[in-house]
Design a protein around this motif. Structure first.
Motif, mmCIF file in Angstrom:
data_model
loop_
_atom_site.group_PDB
_atom_site.id
_atom_site.type_symbol
_atom_site.label_atom_id
_atom_site.label_comp_id
_atom_site.label_asym_id
_atom_site.label_seq_id
_atom_site.Cartn_x
_atom_site.Cartn_y
_atom_site.Cartn_z
ATOM 1 N N GLY A 226 0.319 12.494 13.755
ATOM 2 C CA GLY A 226 -0.887 11.684 13.905
ATOM 3 C C GLY A 226 -0.688 10.434 14.734
ATOM 4 N N ASN A 227 0.582 10.065 14.957
ATOM 5 C CA ASN A 227 0.945 8.929 15.804
ATOM 6 C C ASN A 227 0.314 7.613 15.328
ATOM 7 N N TYR A 228 0.234 7.422 14.020
ATOM 8 C CA TYR A 228 -0.281 6.161 13.500
ATOM 9 C C TYR A 228 0.632 5.002 13.885
ATOM 10 N N ILE A 229 1.892 5.302 14.114
ATOM 11 C CA ILE A 229 2.837 4.263 14.515
ATOM 12 C C ILE A 229 2.380 3.553 15.779
ATOM 13 N N ALA A 230 1.736 4.285 16.697
ATOM 14 C CA ALA A 230 1.244 3.675 17.937
ATOM 15 C C ALA A 230 0.133 2.670 17.666
ATOM 16 N N GLN A 231 -0.714 2.971 16.681
ATOM 17 C CA GLN A 231 -1.782 2.031 16.316
ATOM 18 C C GLN A 231 -1.205 0.731 15.772
ATOM 19 N N VAL A 232 -0.187 0.842 14.937
ATOM 20 C CA VAL A 232 0.420 -0.337 14.335
ATOM 21 C C VAL A 232 1.098 -1.196 15.395
ATOM 22 N N ILE A 233 1.908 -0.570 16.228
ATOM 23 C CA ILE A 233 2.645 -1.318 17.242
ATOM 24 C C ILE A 233 1.711 -1.915 18.294
ATOM 25 N N GLY A 235 -1.599 -2.468 17.866
ATOM 26 C CA GLY A 235 -2.750 -3.167 17.308
ATOM 27 C C GLY A 235 -4.059 -2.507 17.699
ATOM 28 N N THR A 236 -4.064 -1.173 17.707
ATOM 29 C CA THR A 236 -5.255 -0.425 18.100
ATOM 30 C C THR A 236 -5.815 0.344 16.905
ATOM 31 N N GLY A 237 -6.806 1.202 17.158
ATOM 32 C CA GLY A 237 -7.378 1.997 16.074
ATOM 33 C C GLY A 237 -8.097 1.126 15.061
ATOM 34 N N GLU A 238 -7.630 1.120 13.832
ATOM 35 C CA GLU A 238 -8.268 0.327 12.775
ATOM 36 C C GLU A 238 -7.990 -1.161 12.900
ATOM 37 N N PHE A 239 -7.080 -1.551 13.800
ATOM 38 C CA PHE A 239 -6.742 -2.956 13.986
ATOM 39 C C PHE A 239 -7.472 -3.537 15.197
ATOM 40 N N LYS A 243 -2.057 -9.067 16.357
ATOM 41 C CA LYS A 243 -2.050 -10.088 15.311
ATOM 42 C C LYS A 243 -2.704 -9.566 14.038
ATOM 43 N N ASP A 244 -3.768 -8.788 14.189
ATOM 44 C CA ASP A 244 -4.444 -8.224 13.025
ATOM 45 C C ASP A 244 -3.524 -7.272 12.270
ATOM 46 N N ALA A 245 -2.724 -6.480 12.994
ATOM 47 C CA ALA A 245 -1.769 -5.573 12.355
ATOM 48 C C ALA A 245 -0.727 -6.367 11.569
ATOM 49 N N VAL A 246 -0.251 -7.467 12.170
ATOM 50 C CA VAL A 246 0.719 -8.324 11.484
ATOM 51 C C VAL A 246 0.095 -8.926 10.228
ATOM 52 N N GLU A 247 -1.128 -9.381 10.328
ATOM 53 C CA GLU A 247 -1.804 -9.987 9.184
ATOM 54 C C GLU A 247 -1.981 -8.997 8.037
ATOM 55 N N GLU A 248 -2.321 -7.764 8.364
ATOM 56 C CA GLU A 248 -2.472 -6.739 7.318
ATOM 57 C C GLU A 248 -1.144 -6.466 6.622
ATOM 58 N N ILE A 249 -0.076 -6.374 7.402
ATOM 59 C CA ILE A 249 1.233 -6.059 6.832
ATOM 60 C C ILE A 249 1.770 -7.217 6.007
ATOM 61 N N VAL A 250 1.617 -8.440 6.496
ATOM 62 C CA VAL A 250 2.071 -9.603 5.729
ATOM 63 C C VAL A 250 1.252 -9.740 4.444
ATOM 64 N N THR A 251 -0.034 -9.421 4.518
ATOM 65 C CA THR A 251 -0.854 -9.422 3.306
ATOM 66 C C THR A 251 -0.329 -8.405 2.300
ATOM 67 N N ASN A 252 0.016 -7.219 2.755
ATOM 68 C CA ASN A 252 0.623 -6.199 1.883
ATOM 69 C C ASN A 252 1.895 -6.716 1.235
ATOM 70 N N TRP A 253 2.706 -7.392 2.035
ATOM 71 C CA TRP A 253 3.968 -7.966 1.549
ATOM 72 C C TRP A 253 3.697 -8.975 0.428
ATOM 73 N N LEU A 254 2.796 -9.893 0.683
ATOM 74 C CA LEU A 254 2.462 -10.909 -0.316
ATOM 75 C C LEU A 254 1.885 -10.286 -1.590
ATOM 76 N N GLU A 255 1.023 -9.315 -1.421
ATOM 77 C CA GLU A 255 0.430 -8.650 -2.586
ATOM 78 C C GLU A 255 1.506 -7.976 -3.426
ATOM 79 N N GLN A 256 2.530 -7.419 -2.781
ATOM 80 C CA GLN A 256 3.607 -6.770 -3.538
ATOM 81 C C GLN A 256 4.477 -7.804 -4.245
ATOM 82 N N VAL A 257 4.731 -8.940 -3.600
ATOM 83 C CA VAL A 257 5.468 -10.015 -4.271
ATOM 84 C C VAL A 257 4.729 -10.414 -5.551
ATOM 85 N N GLU A 258 3.427 -10.577 -5.416
ATOM 86 C CA GLU A 258 2.610 -10.972 -6.568
ATOM 87 C C GLU A 258 2.570 -9.854 -7.623
#
Length: 393
Positions: A226-233, A235-239, A243-258
């Protein structure tokens, strides 16, 4: 600062938990290999910045995807397949022994640890078709996992992976397998249960379902799929951009810490001893503590991009924020070091004064990590996150 390579080695040690933990007959507790102390290294020296911050983020996203996310999803698919194969082999034995069941439990532990290492990520394929909940529904305060597995055991027709996939999410994943492998009473053991054949049938069907789910997620990420990796790197598709891709991932990180701090530690800790051990993540198998260790080690993997183009490098070499980089490393190292004391049975830690001091220390180290990540780090990198602290402290 601490040696990132040493921490990456710790990450691999936890993933090899199957060879480190010996499963006992009741609740499944065991001994663990000691974690090697970390050694200090020289901080990264700032250099002249070049390019744009988006360029820097792209380098981090590239290595995070290729060195952390894809390998972890590959490991998850591999461990799911191995457990499924082990389950089928076990169920074909005419006279299975305790040692055979122990080997099967170890295979499940390895599957769980593979999941725990990537549990933090909640973007893309893992969210589609409720795959994250199908792999693990937790917390499960209403006992849906037990309900669904018991319903499976009552089915008159042969249960297979397709039937499991069409059922409620709660009976489809890792917790359902734990319920079958670690029953509350010995009479329901896979060694001597009166309905052993049906229990084996359900276990195989659920494990095949987990294998299918993990394979789908891996294929969707791969460039050849599906090549979702290309969207993440990119910042395309759902992003909307890099910067939006980074923000989503950092948010995931913070949510897991919590989540680790609150749901996996603070809530079982309760106000007083003996706490609430029955609400821990893996109460039956006593795998809650090693799961927490894997979670915390995954935070270092995110920050370092698996030893690749790290967020530390961006902070120091591009943004000139060496002080924050030092603080981030110190907080990550402190959180990881604190988990070294999480040994033995979780219930025993929760019930003793010494154990509660250890748990409280771990909670505090995660609070400190959350604070710098959610304030200083995001300010330095100029990103916006959709995150609110749960406990308000």
């Amino acid at each position: 600062m601490r040696n990132i390579q040493s921490i990456n080695c710790l990450y691999q040690q936890v993933l090899l938990v199957g060879t480190l933990v010996l499963v006992g007959a009741g609740c499944g507790g065991g001994s663990e290999k000691e974690i090697t102390p970390l050694t200090p290294i020289t901080p990264i020296t700032p250099t002249t910045p070049s390019g744009t911050l988006d360029n820097q983020f792209t380098l981090w996203l590239t290595d995070l995807s290729n060195k952390v996310i894809l390998p972890n999803y590959q490991t998850l698919e591999t461990k799911a397949t191995q457990f499924s194969d082990s389950g089928k082999a076990f169920c074909q034995l005419d006279n299975a022994k305790a040692s055979d069941l122990t080997e099967l439990k170890v295979a499940w532990q390895e599957l769980n640890l593979a999941w725990q290492s990537i549990q933090w990520l909640k973007i893309g394929p893992i969210l589609q078709h409720n795959r994250n909940f199908r792999i693990q529904l937790w917390p499960d305060s209403r006992g849906y996992v037990a309900r669904d597995v018991e319903n499976f055991l009552l089915t008159q027709t042969t249960l297979d992976a397709d039937a499991v996939a069409k059922s409620s999410v709660s009976g489809q994943g890792v917790p359902a397998l734990e319920y079958l492998l670690y029953p509350a009473t010995n009479q329901d053991s896979l060694l001597n249960a009166s309905n052993k054949i049906k229990r084996c049938e359900v276990m195989v069907a659920v494990s095949d379902n987990v294998t299918t789910i993990s394979g789908e997620v891996l294929e969707a990420w791969q460039a050849t799929g599906g090549n979702y990796i290309a969207q993440v790197i990119g910042g395309t598709g759902e992003f909307t951009g890099v910067k939006d891709a980074v923000e989503e991932i950092v948010t995931n990180w913070l949510e897991q810490v919590e989540r680790v701090k609150d749901e996996k530690m603070l809530q079982p800790f309760a106000l007083n001893a003996p706490g609430s051990p029955s609400i821990t993540e893996f109460y039956l198998s006593e795998q809650s503590l090693v799961s927490i260790k894997a979670n915390v080690l995954s935070f270092q993997q995110i920050y370092s991009a698996g030893g690749g183009y790290s967020l530390e490098k961006i902070l120091v070499e591009f943004l000139g924020q060496q002080t924050i980089a030092i603080q981030m490393n110190d907080r990550l190292t402190a959180a990881i070091t604190a988990t070294e004391d999480l040994s033995g049975l979780y219930a025993e830690l929760l019930s003793s004064d010494e154990g509660r001091v250890i748990i409280d220390n771990n909670i505090q180290k995660l609070r400190e990590l959350r604070d710098i990540l959610s304030i200083d780090f995001i300010q330095a990198t100029d990103i916006n996150i959709g995150f609110n602290s749960n406990d308000g402290d």
